[in-house]
Structures are given as C-alpha cells and as structure tokens.
Scaffold this motif. Structure first.
Motif, PDB file in Angstrom:
ATOM      1  N   ALA A   1       0.809  -1.220   0.000  1.00  0.00           N
ATOM      2  CA  ALA A   1       0.000   0.000   0.000  1.00  0.00           C
ATOM      3  C   ALA A   1       0.843   1.272   0.000  1.00  0.00           C
ATOM      4  CB  ALA A   1      -0.973  -0.005   1.180  1.00  0.00           C
ATOM      5  N   PRO A   2       1.861   1.393   0.873  1.00  0.00           N
ATOM      6  CA  PRO A   2       2.679   2.615   0.827  1.00  0.00           C
ATOM      7  C   PRO A   2       3.332   2.840  -0.530  1.00  0.00           C
ATOM      8  CG  PRO A   2       3.108   1.407   2.845  1.00  0.00           C
ATOM      9  CD  PRO A   2       2.249   0.522   2.002  1.00  0.00           C
ATOM     10  N   ILE A   3       3.828   1.781  -1.151  1.00  0.00           N
ATOM     11  CA  ILE A   3       4.472   1.926  -2.458  1.00  0.00           C
ATOM     12  C   ILE A   3       3.450   2.360  -3.507  1.00  0.00           C
ATOM     13  CG2 ILE A   3       5.602   0.656  -4.334  1.00  0.00           C
ATOM     14  CD1 ILE A   3       7.063  -0.966  -2.169  1.00  0.00           C
ATOM     15  N   SER A   4       2.252   1.776  -3.451  1.00  0.00           N
ATOM     16  CA  SER A   4       1.226   2.135  -4.434  1.00  0.00           C
ATOM     17  C   SER A   4       0.790   3.589  -4.286  1.00  0.00           C
ATOM     18  CB  SER A   4       0.015   1.216  -4.296  1.00  0.00           C
ATOM     19  OG  SER A   4      -0.699   1.485  -3.103  1.00  0.00           O
ATOM     20  N   LEU A   5       0.985   4.158  -3.083  1.00  0.00           N
ATOM     21  CA  LEU A   5       0.622   5.557  -2.848  1.00  0.00           C
ATOM     22  C   LEU A   5       1.807   6.500  -3.017  1.00  0.00           C
ATOM     23  CD1 LEU A   5      -1.773   5.082   0.193  1.00  0.00           C
ATOM     24  CD2 LEU A   5      -2.399   5.772  -2.134  1.00  0.00           C
ATOM     25  N   GLY A   6       2.935   5.966  -3.538  1.00  0.00           N
ATOM     26  CA  GLY A   6       4.040   6.841  -3.909  1.00  0.00           C
ATOM     27  C   GLY A   6       5.248   6.857  -3.004  1.00  0.00           C
ATOM     28  N   MET A   7       5.247   6.064  -1.926  1.00  0.00           N
ATOM     29  CA  MET A   7       6.429   6.029  -1.079  1.00  0.00           C
ATOM     30  C   MET A   7       7.564   5.335  -1.828  1.00  0.00           C
ATOM     31  SD  MET A   7       7.002   4.372   2.754  1.00  0.00           S
ATOM     32  CE  MET A   7       5.909   5.529   3.575  1.00  0.00           C
ATOM     33  N   PRO A   8       8.786   5.880  -1.792  1.00  0.00           N
ATOM     34  CA  PRO A   8       9.916   5.221  -2.445  1.00  0.00           C
ATOM     35  C   PRO A   8      10.091   3.793  -1.934  1.00  0.00           C
ATOM     36  CG  PRO A   8      10.508   7.445  -1.790  1.00  0.00           C
ATOM     37  CD  PRO A   8       9.160   7.164  -1.195  1.00  0.00           C
ATOM     38  N   VAL A   9      10.426   2.884  -2.833  1.00  0.00           N
ATOM     39  CA  VAL A   9      10.494   1.468  -2.488  1.00  0.00           C
ATOM     40  C   VAL A   9      11.454   1.220  -1.330  1.00  0.00           C
ATOM     41  CG1 VAL A   9      11.129  -0.829  -3.326  1.00  0.00           C
ATOM     42  CG2 VAL A   9       9.816   0.711  -4.790  1.00  0.00           C
ATOM     43  N   ALA A  10      12.639   1.823  -1.388  1.00  0.00           N
ATOM     44  CA  ALA A  10      13.638   1.574  -0.345  1.00  0.00           C
ATOM     45  C   ALA A  10      13.125   2.038   1.018  1.00  0.00           C
ATOM     46  CB  ALA A  10      14.946   2.276  -0.679  1.00  0.00           C
TER      47      ALA A  10
ATOM     48  N   GLU B   1      12.238  -0.377   4.255  1.00  0.00           N
ATOM     49  CA  GLU B   1      12.897  -0.121   5.543  1.00  0.00           C
ATOM     50  C   GLU B   1      11.851   0.011   6.650  1.00  0.00           C
ATOM     51  OE1 GLU B   1      15.849   3.170   7.711  1.00  0.00           O
ATOM     52  OE2 GLU B   1      15.339   3.365   5.584  1.00  0.00           O
ATOM     53  N   ARG B   2      10.791   0.752   6.354  1.00  0.00           N
ATOM     54  CA  ARG B   2       9.725   0.904   7.351  1.00  0.00           C
ATOM     55  C   ARG B   2       9.011  -0.431   7.562  1.00  0.00           C
ATOM     56  NH1 ARG B   2       6.657   3.677  10.480  1.00  0.00           N
ATOM     57  NH2 ARG B   2       4.389   3.514  10.425  1.00  0.00           N
ATOM     58  N   GLY B   3       8.813  -1.180   6.479  1.00  0.00           N
ATOM     59  CA  GLY B   3       8.152  -2.472   6.605  1.00  0.00           C
ATOM     60  C   GLY B   3       8.922  -3.418   7.507  1.00  0.00           C
TER      61      GLY B   3
END
Length: 252
Positions: free
Chosen positions: A114-123, A127-129
């Motif tokens: 979900a964060p990636i799909s909303l534009g958070m950088p993958v790295a 890291e947060r995951g």
C-alpha cells in the motif's frame, strides 16, 4: 497522529433487515474504544461504516474533522469518488478477522504494497516495513509467504500492514476470532502495545479480559443500537441496563 470519530444517526439495512438503527457515538482522539455485543448486533457493520466499506443509508461519519466517503452538496450528502475514498482510507487502518493477506506476496511485500502504491519510495517503504515486522515480532519472517505462517503470525502481519501508512485511526474487527486459543495472546499483546502509543483504536472483540485491561471506553451494542457505554468498570462491573447484564452473565 490520531483522530477522533463522530458517528451521527448511522442507519444501515440489508434487504428488509435494519442492522444499524440510528447510532450516535463519539470516540475521543487517542483513546481505545472496545465495542461489545452479541453476534448480529451490528458491531462489524458499524466498524466498516467508519471507513466507508459499508455505505450508510442515513447518517454520516466524521474522522479527524473530515466527512468520510461523502461531501455536502446543496444541503445533501453526495458520494465521493472511489479515488477520494481510497485516499481517506489510507488514514484509517483496518485489521480484519480473517487477515486478508495477499497469498502470492511475501510477508514484507504485503506490508509495503500500500505505501508503495501511494508513492512512497520502495527503499523507504521496505525499511519501514522491516521495522514494523520487528515491532510485531516477525522480523525473521519477511521472506515467508502467508501460507507458511500460523494464524496468529498472519494476524500480526495484518497489524503491521495496517500500521504501514501511519494511520490516525485503526479499526480491529474481532482480530482474534479466527485464531486457535493458544495464538490469541500474541496478537492481543501487539494491540496492547499499540494502545500505549496514542493512536485512536476501535476494537470489536469478545475478549472480555482484554477489554477490561485496555479499553478507555466500552460500548455495548445490541440489535443495531447503543445500549450502554462507559468505562470498563462502569459497563462490566456496574451495568445499568438489564440487556447488558444479561449479555455479560453469559460471557464473563
């Protein structure tokens, strides 16, 4: 961050059965509210209405001062677009009773999807995951798939996923009901830890000891209405309503 919730005249029917009958409820920012009630009382429907997974027939929900799922247009409530609703839901975490993990994704990928799909950088997302998986005691399972985990572990992943977007509010729909009894404790411990962070939590549960220990407020619902609410001591030890006393006599 956390957000309060205001529910006004929440009314919902499925066919000829009215499941929510004009519920009014205020949930203070940064508190833990536990919703109790018998099966079929409307608890899960109310929870799903908070983030507009169920569209109300009448009434509305406000989270953090913002109408959820609707806007005011010419003195009437008009449905938002799906994109707008999804943006609102990104602020509201939801933990389902049956985990709802993607079986084809690893545990880490489930958390960061979900964060990636909303534009958070993958790295940054990964890291947060990893930090969130560590928080729920599953750091060593990041490359595993859901089928390789126990039910309790899957539910802890679901909680990590709900936290990944740093929501203002987290909703738990009977998060331990699908678990074997020996797995319940680990999941409840994660929720206990969250309860101390200041995030607003709303938990539908049958775990009475947990409700007594963690809740700031308990709301008892029956037949689509709020029958009674108060502190755990007020509702569980000194209930005012006979219907509440009848229910508690069967579960305590």
């Amino acid at each position: 961050m956390s957000a309060g919730v205001e529910i006004h005249n929440a009314t919902k029917s499925f066919g000829d059965k009215t499941v929510l009958k004009g519920i009014d409820l205020s949930i203070a920012e940064g508190t833990v509210t536990v919703i109790l009630g018998p099966s079929g009382s409307g608890k899960s429907t109310l929870l799903r209405a908070i983030n507009h997974l169920e569209r109300l027939d009448e009434g509305y929900v406000v989270v953090g001062g913002e109408l959820i799922g609707v806007r005011v247009h010419r003195d009437r409530l008009k449905e938002l677009t799906e994109k707008q609703i999804l943006a609102q839901r990104s602020r509201i975490g939801f933990v389902f009773q049956n985990f709802n993990l993607f079986p084809h994704l690893t545990i880490l990928d489930n958390v960061v999807e979900a964060p990636i799909s909303l534009g958070m950088p993958v790295a940054a997302a990964r890291e947060r995951g990893r930090a969130l998986l560590s928080k729920v005691g599953l750091a060593e399972k990041e490359s595993a798939y859901p089928r390789q985990l126990s039910g309790g572990q899957q539910q802890r992943v679901a909680i990590a996923r709900a936290l990944a977007l740093e929501p203002d509010l987290i909703l738990f729909d009977e998060p331990t009901s699908a678990l074997d009894p020996e797995l319940v404790g680990d999941v409840l411990q994660v929720i206990r830890t969250l309860a101390g962070t200041g995030t607003t939590l709303v938990v539908v549960t049958h775990e009475m000891g947990f409700a007594r220990e963690v809740a700031d407020r308990i709301v008892f619902i029956d037949d689509g209405r709020v029958v009674e609410q108060g502190t755990p001591a007020e509702v569980l030890d000194r209930p005012r309503q006979q219907r509440t006393r009848d229910f508690l006599s069967k579960v305590l």
